[in-house]
Design a protein around this motif. Structure first.
Motif, PDB file in Angstrom:
ATOM      1  N   SER A  89       1.303  -0.829   5.105  1.00 46.73           N
ATOM      2  CA  SER A  89       0.361   0.134   5.607  1.00 46.73           C
ATOM      3  C   SER A  89      -1.003   0.331   4.919  1.00 46.73           C
ATOM      4  O   SER A  89      -1.382   1.208   4.653  1.00 46.73           O
TER       5      SER A  89
ATOM      6  N   ALA B 252       0.806  -1.142  -0.045  1.00 50.67           N
ATOM      7  CA  ALA B 252       0.171  -0.069  -0.113  1.00 50.67           C
ATOM      8  C   ALA B 252       0.768   1.215  -0.001  1.00 50.67           C
ATOM      9  O   ALA B 252       1.823   1.200   0.663  1.00 50.67           O
ATOM     10  N   ALA B 253       0.358   1.958  -0.693  1.00 54.35           N
ATOM     11  CA  ALA B 253       1.462   3.392  -0.911  1.00 54.35           C
ATOM     12  C   ALA B 253       0.282   4.603  -0.770  1.00 54.35           C
ATOM     13  O   ALA B 253       0.206   5.420  -1.695  1.00 54.35           O
ATOM     14  N   GLY B 254      -0.551   4.439   0.189  1.00 55.66           N
ATOM     15  CA  GLY B 254      -1.565   5.517   0.525  1.00 55.66           C
ATOM     16  C   GLY B 254      -0.646   6.573   1.198  1.00 55.66           C
ATOM     17  O   GLY B 254       0.483   6.943   0.806  1.00 55.66           O
TER      18      GLY B 254
END
Ligand code: NAD
Length: 282
Positions: free
Chosen positions: A255, A199-201
């Motif tokens: 994440s 996840a790359a929020g």
């Protein structure tokens, strides 16, 4: 007038701070991406003071009581005899924290007949039965971005602590040793390694941004791909799934909400076969 039931973690066992390490904290007016930080008309606490534990009361008591509301603060949140459970039936608003969550189960929501709003003082909604909340018309709110950067700094700290074998080495020093070989036998540079994030929020992309200067090879997976210019700027490689990422990842930080995405990861056993050493951090 509303009854606000606030669940906070206990005060420090060494006593509530009489003074602080810093007398000011940096002024942050916006988060990456442009979202502004909260801008209240006034505050009646000193920024940097401990507000998150029971005595700090999130700095809310005077504000709420001056407006005629009632504030109940407790750390006692679990079990049928807890203060939380006793105070819940006539509460209008519940506030709790991600690391000291007051669980709002279907049963508790059914008991809380006045409840209109449950606020996470931070981020995370894993402690709410969202379906039951929705059926009861209960609003669930969290403070988007409020501690995403804190978490990303924490992730970088953990990666460096682990790759450098810092905590066991500190253990040797505390025991009075200066055992260099014991400390360095599992200590490496991060430089040159491959680091992947599931996840790359807000958190994941902040981790990627912070790790870029370490001269690592960055990888990520997410349901939604980052814009091309962001990928180019970070020099990050996209993968369709966490499992696809592992052959290239020596480090993997998760994440994503609920960490479901990690379920597609190979087991730590497979990930640590010779030649494919991979550490997974959630
Ligand atoms: N406990 C805490 O204090 C705390 C603090 C901050 C964030 N969090 C939690 O960390 C998580 C991430 O926070 P954030 O601020 O970065 O959220 P965010 O919404 O900005 O980012 C989440 C990212 O996860 C991705 N995602 C969702 N499901 C996925 C899946 N199955 N596979 C791959 N990617 C997936 C989304 O596309 C999104 O880019 C959230 O669950 C949040 O609640 C907890």
């Amino acid at each position: 007038m509303a009854k606000v039931l606030c669940v906070l973690y206990d005060d420090p066992v060494d006593g509530y701070p009489a003074k602080y390490a810093r007398d000011e904290i940096p002024q942050i007016s916006s988060y990456p991406g442009g979202q502004t930080t909260p801008s209240p008309h006034a505050i009646d606490f000193t920024p940097g003071e401990l507000l998150g534990s029971v005595s700090g009361e999130l700095g809310l008591r005077r504000f709420l009581e001056n407006a005629g509301h009632t504030l109940v603060v407790t750390s006692d949140k679990d079990g049928p005899d807890s203060v939380f459970e006793r105070e819940l039936p006539d509460a209008d608003i519940v506030i709790s924290q991600p690391f000291w969550p007051a669980y709002l189960t279907r049963e508790r929501i059914a008991k809380a007949r006045n409840l209109k709003l449950a606020i996470t003082a931070g981020i995370g909604s894993d402690h709410y039965d969202l379906q039951a909340a929705s059926e009861a018309g209960l609003t669930i709110a969290e403070i988007t971005f409020s501690n995403s950067i804190s978490v990303s700094e924490h992730v970088v700290m953990m990666i460096l602590s682990l790759v450098r074998n810092y905590i066991p080495s500190y253990g040797w020093v505390v025991k009075g040793g200066w055992n260099i070989a014991d400390c360095v036998e599992r200590s490496y540079d991060l430089e040159g390694m491959a680091v992947g994030t599931v996840a790359a929020g807000r958190i994941g992309s902040a981790v990627l941004r912070r790790l870029k200067p370490f001269d690592v090879r960055l990888h990520y997976t997410d349901l939604h791909r980052l814009p091309e210019d962001v990928e180019r700027d970070l020099g990050v490689t996209f993968h369709q799934s966490a499992a696809d990422m592992v052959p290239s990842g020596r480090w993997k930080a998760g994440s994503s909400p609920g960490m479901q995405a990690m379920s597609g990861s190979p087991s730590p056993h497979r990930a640590t076969t010779p030649g494919a050493a991979c550490r997974i951090m959630g």
